[in-house]
Scaffold this motif. Sequence first.
Motif, PDB file in Angstrom:
ATOM      1  N   ARG A 158       0.837  -1.206   0.000  1.00  0.00           N
ATOM      2  CA  ARG A 158       0.000   0.000   0.000  1.00  0.00           C
ATOM      3  C   ARG A 158       0.871   1.254   0.000  1.00  0.00           C
ATOM      4  O   ARG A 158       0.610   2.225  -0.735  1.00  0.00           O
ATOM      5  CB  ARG A 158      -0.912  -0.022   1.220  1.00  0.00           C
ATOM      6  CG  ARG A 158      -1.771   1.231   1.443  1.00  0.00           C
ATOM      7  CD  ARG A 158      -2.582   1.046   2.733  1.00  0.00           C
ATOM      8  NE  ARG A 158      -3.424   2.191   3.059  1.00  0.00           N
ATOM      9  CZ  ARG A 158      -3.032   3.220   3.793  1.00  0.00           C
ATOM     10  NH1 ARG A 158      -1.770   3.267   4.250  1.00  0.00           N
ATOM     11  NH2 ARG A 158      -3.865   4.206   4.072  1.00  0.00           N
ATOM     12  N   GLU A 163       2.457   1.662  -3.448  1.00  0.00           N
ATOM     13  CA  GLU A 163       1.498   2.143  -4.451  1.00  0.00           C
ATOM     14  C   GLU A 163       1.221   3.628  -4.292  1.00  0.00           C
ATOM     15  O   GLU A 163       1.107   4.359  -5.285  1.00  0.00           O
ATOM     16  CB  GLU A 163       0.198   1.346  -4.341  1.00  0.00           C
ATOM     17  CG  GLU A 163       0.254  -0.036  -4.960  1.00  0.00           C
ATOM     18  CD  GLU A 163      -1.116  -0.630  -5.154  1.00  0.00           C
ATOM     19  OE1 GLU A 163      -1.484  -0.928  -6.298  1.00  0.00           O
ATOM     20  OE2 GLU A 163      -1.837  -0.806  -4.145  1.00  0.00           O
ATOM     21  N   ARG A 164       1.102   4.086  -3.069  1.00  0.00           N
ATOM     22  CA  ARG A 164       0.823   5.506  -2.851  1.00  0.00           C
ATOM     23  C   ARG A 164       1.992   6.375  -3.297  1.00  0.00           C
ATOM     24  O   ARG A 164       1.793   7.452  -3.872  1.00  0.00           O
ATOM     25  CB  ARG A 164       0.486   5.741  -1.378  1.00  0.00           C
ATOM     26  CG  ARG A 164      -0.822   5.083  -0.976  1.00  0.00           C
ATOM     27  CD  ARG A 164      -1.310   5.525   0.378  1.00  0.00           C
ATOM     28  NE  ARG A 164      -2.710   5.142   0.551  1.00  0.00           N
ATOM     29  CZ  ARG A 164      -3.550   5.724   1.398  1.00  0.00           C
ATOM     30  NH1 ARG A 164      -3.130   6.724   2.163  1.00  0.00           N
ATOM     31  NH2 ARG A 164      -4.802   5.318   1.486  1.00  0.00           N
ATOM     32  N   GLU A 207       2.130   6.699  -7.255  1.00  0.00           N
ATOM     33  CA  GLU A 207       1.042   7.342  -7.986  1.00  0.00           C
ATOM     34  C   GLU A 207       1.581   8.424  -8.933  1.00  0.00           C
ATOM     35  O   GLU A 207       2.486   9.171  -8.593  1.00  0.00           O
ATOM     36  CB  GLU A 207       0.046   7.969  -7.011  1.00  0.00           C
ATOM     37  CG  GLU A 207      -0.808   6.946  -6.270  1.00  0.00           C
ATOM     38  CD  GLU A 207      -1.772   7.613  -5.293  1.00  0.00           C
ATOM     39  OE1 GLU A 207      -1.666   8.848  -5.109  1.00  0.00           O
ATOM     40  OE2 GLU A 207      -2.602   6.893  -4.696  1.00  0.00           O
ATOM     41  N   ARG A 249       4.648   0.995 -13.214  1.00  0.00           N
ATOM     42  CA  ARG A 249       3.921   0.067 -12.362  1.00  0.00           C
ATOM     43  C   ARG A 249       4.874  -0.985 -11.805  1.00  0.00           C
ATOM     44  O   ARG A 249       5.984  -1.198 -12.292  1.00  0.00           O
ATOM     45  CB  ARG A 249       2.747  -0.557 -13.100  1.00  0.00           C
ATOM     46  CG  ARG A 249       3.093  -1.487 -14.255  1.00  0.00           C
ATOM     47  CD  ARG A 249       2.994  -2.929 -13.838  1.00  0.00           C
ATOM     48  NE  ARG A 249       2.984  -3.843 -14.975  1.00  0.00           N
ATOM     49  CZ  ARG A 249       3.353  -5.104 -14.878  1.00  0.00           C
ATOM     50  NH1 ARG A 249       3.780  -5.602 -13.743  1.00  0.00           N
ATOM     51  NH2 ARG A 249       3.303  -5.900 -15.955  1.00  0.00           N
ATOM     52  N   THR A 285      -9.518  -1.467  -1.083  1.00  0.00           N
ATOM     53  CA  THR A 285      -8.266  -2.203  -1.190  1.00  0.00           C
ATOM     54  C   THR A 285      -8.005  -2.493  -2.662  1.00  0.00           C
ATOM     55  O   THR A 285      -8.870  -3.026  -3.350  1.00  0.00           O
ATOM     56  CB  THR A 285      -8.342  -3.525  -0.397  1.00  0.00           C
ATOM     57  OG1 THR A 285      -8.759  -3.259   0.942  1.00  0.00           O
ATOM     58  CG2 THR A 285      -6.995  -4.216  -0.359  1.00  0.00           C
ATOM     59  N   THR A 286      -6.825  -2.130  -3.158  1.00  0.00           N
ATOM     60  CA  THR A 286      -6.520  -2.349  -4.566  1.00  0.00           C
ATOM     61  C   THR A 286      -6.302  -3.830  -4.840  1.00  0.00           C
ATOM     62  O   THR A 286      -6.046  -4.630  -3.941  1.00  0.00           O
ATOM     63  CB  THR A 286      -5.272  -1.567  -4.993  1.00  0.00           C
ATOM     64  OG1 THR A 286      -4.117  -2.151  -4.358  1.00  0.00           O
ATOM     65  CG2 THR A 286      -5.371  -0.099  -4.616  1.00  0.00           C
ATOM     66  N   ALA A 287      -6.357  -4.197  -6.126  1.00  0.00           N
ATOM     67  CA  ALA A 287      -6.146  -5.596  -6.492  1.00  0.00           C
ATOM     68  C   ALA A 287      -4.736  -6.062  -6.125  1.00  0.00           C
ATOM     69  O   ALA A 287      -4.545  -7.198  -5.685  1.00  0.00           O
ATOM     70  CB  ALA A 287      -6.401  -5.780  -7.989  1.00  0.00           C
ATOM     71  N   GLN A 339      -2.902  -4.940  -3.633  1.00  0.00           N
ATOM     72  CA  GLN A 339      -2.914  -5.135  -2.182  1.00  0.00           C
ATOM     73  C   GLN A 339      -3.637  -6.423  -1.805  1.00  0.00           C
ATOM     74  O   GLN A 339      -3.208  -7.152  -0.904  1.00  0.00           O
ATOM     75  CB  GLN A 339      -3.565  -3.935  -1.500  1.00  0.00           C
ATOM     76  CG  GLN A 339      -2.770  -2.648  -1.600  1.00  0.00           C
ATOM     77  CD  GLN A 339      -3.588  -1.418  -1.269  1.00  0.00           C
ATOM     78  OE1 GLN A 339      -4.574  -1.484  -0.531  1.00  0.00           O
ATOM     79  NE2 GLN A 339      -3.194  -0.277  -1.820  1.00  0.00           N
ATOM     80  N   ARG A 340      -4.746  -6.729  -2.491  1.00  0.00           N
ATOM     81  CA  ARG A 340      -5.469  -7.972  -2.212  1.00  0.00           C
ATOM     82  C   ARG A 340      -4.601  -9.189  -2.528  1.00  0.00           C
ATOM     83  O   ARG A 340      -4.589 -10.169  -1.781  1.00  0.00           O
ATOM     84  CB  ARG A 340      -6.783  -8.024  -2.994  1.00  0.00           C
ATOM     85  CG  ARG A 340      -7.845  -7.081  -2.473  1.00  0.00           C
ATOM     86  CD  ARG A 340      -9.206  -7.380  -3.081  1.00  0.00           C
ATOM     87  NE  ARG A 340      -9.251  -7.127  -4.508  1.00  0.00           N
ATOM     88  CZ  ARG A 340      -9.584  -5.971  -5.054  1.00  0.00           C
ATOM     89  NH1 ARG A 340      -9.885  -4.933  -4.270  1.00  0.00           N
ATOM     90  NH2 ARG A 340      -9.627  -5.820  -6.360  1.00  0.00           N
TER      91      ARG A 340
END
Length: 265
Positions: free
Chosen positions: A44, A47-48, A51, A56, A180-182, A184-185
Motif C-alpha cells: 500500500r 502504491e501511494r 502514484e 507500475r 483495497t486495490t487488487a 494489495q489484495r
Amino acid sequence: MIDCLFRSRGVDGGFDVFESTDGTRSNWGPQIQHGSPPLALLTRAIERLAEDTGMRVGRLSLDILGAIPVATVKVRAWVDRPGARIALLVAEMVVDRPDGSSRTVARLTAWLLATSETADAAQDRHPPMLEGETAGATHAWEGASGYLETVEWRRQRTSPDAAFEAWLTPLVPLVDSEPTTALQRLAMVVDCANGTGAVLDPAQFVFMNTDTVVHLHRLPVGQDFGLRARASIGRDGIGVTTAEIFDRSGFIGTSAQTLLVQRQS
C-alpha cells in the motif's frame, strides 16, 4: 469480529502509524504476524508513493527482518533509485521497543518499470488455472484463529505427483474500511503459497519463510487469486517454496520463498 487487518492511527515523525488487529495473527504463533498482512501494508505504501509516475510494479521483494509483533507498527516509503523508466522504491515497517528505541521488522523493495503498448507481443507462460472441485481439508492449520479467519481458502483436488493448488479470497479490507486495490489484495494472500505448497506436517516441522518475492508480468485484477505451489526441502534445514500465481483472467506471475526448516521439539 475481525473487520480489517490494520487500523490507521495517524502520523508520527514521517511514519504512518497503524494498529495491528487480530486478523494479522500467524498460524505459527498468536504473538507474531503472518507474512501477508505486512506485505500488503507495505505494498500500500509503495502504491501511494508510485502514484502519477507512469510506472507500475514489476517485482515486490519482502524481507522479514525479525518477529513482527501484533502491535502498533509504523510504515514509511521512499525512492531509493529514481528514474523515468526504471525506479526502485523501498518501504519499511518499524516497531517500538519497551525502552523507547525502535527496530525495523520488515522491508519491501519494489521495482517500478515504465509501461508501454505491447499488446501484440503479450503472451502467458501458463494457461489459466480454473477453479474446480474443492478438497476436503483446506490446509494443515484447519480451525486456526487470526489471519486464517480473514481468507477464504479453497484447496483444489490435484493428482498426487502434481503441485498443490488453492484459490484464495481476502474477506476483509486491509486498512479500516478503505478500498483495497487488487495488488494489495494479492499481497494479502500470496504469502500463503508456503502453506499451499507445504510438503511437511506442521505438527512435526516448522517451515517459516524469511521472505516473499513476487514477479508480475501484469497487474492482478479482481478478488480471487489462484496459487499453484510446491516446496522443495534440502538436507540441511533450508527449503524453498515456489508458486505460479493466477487471477480469474489467467497467469499473472510467480513467487518464491526461502524456508527455515526445523523439527518441532
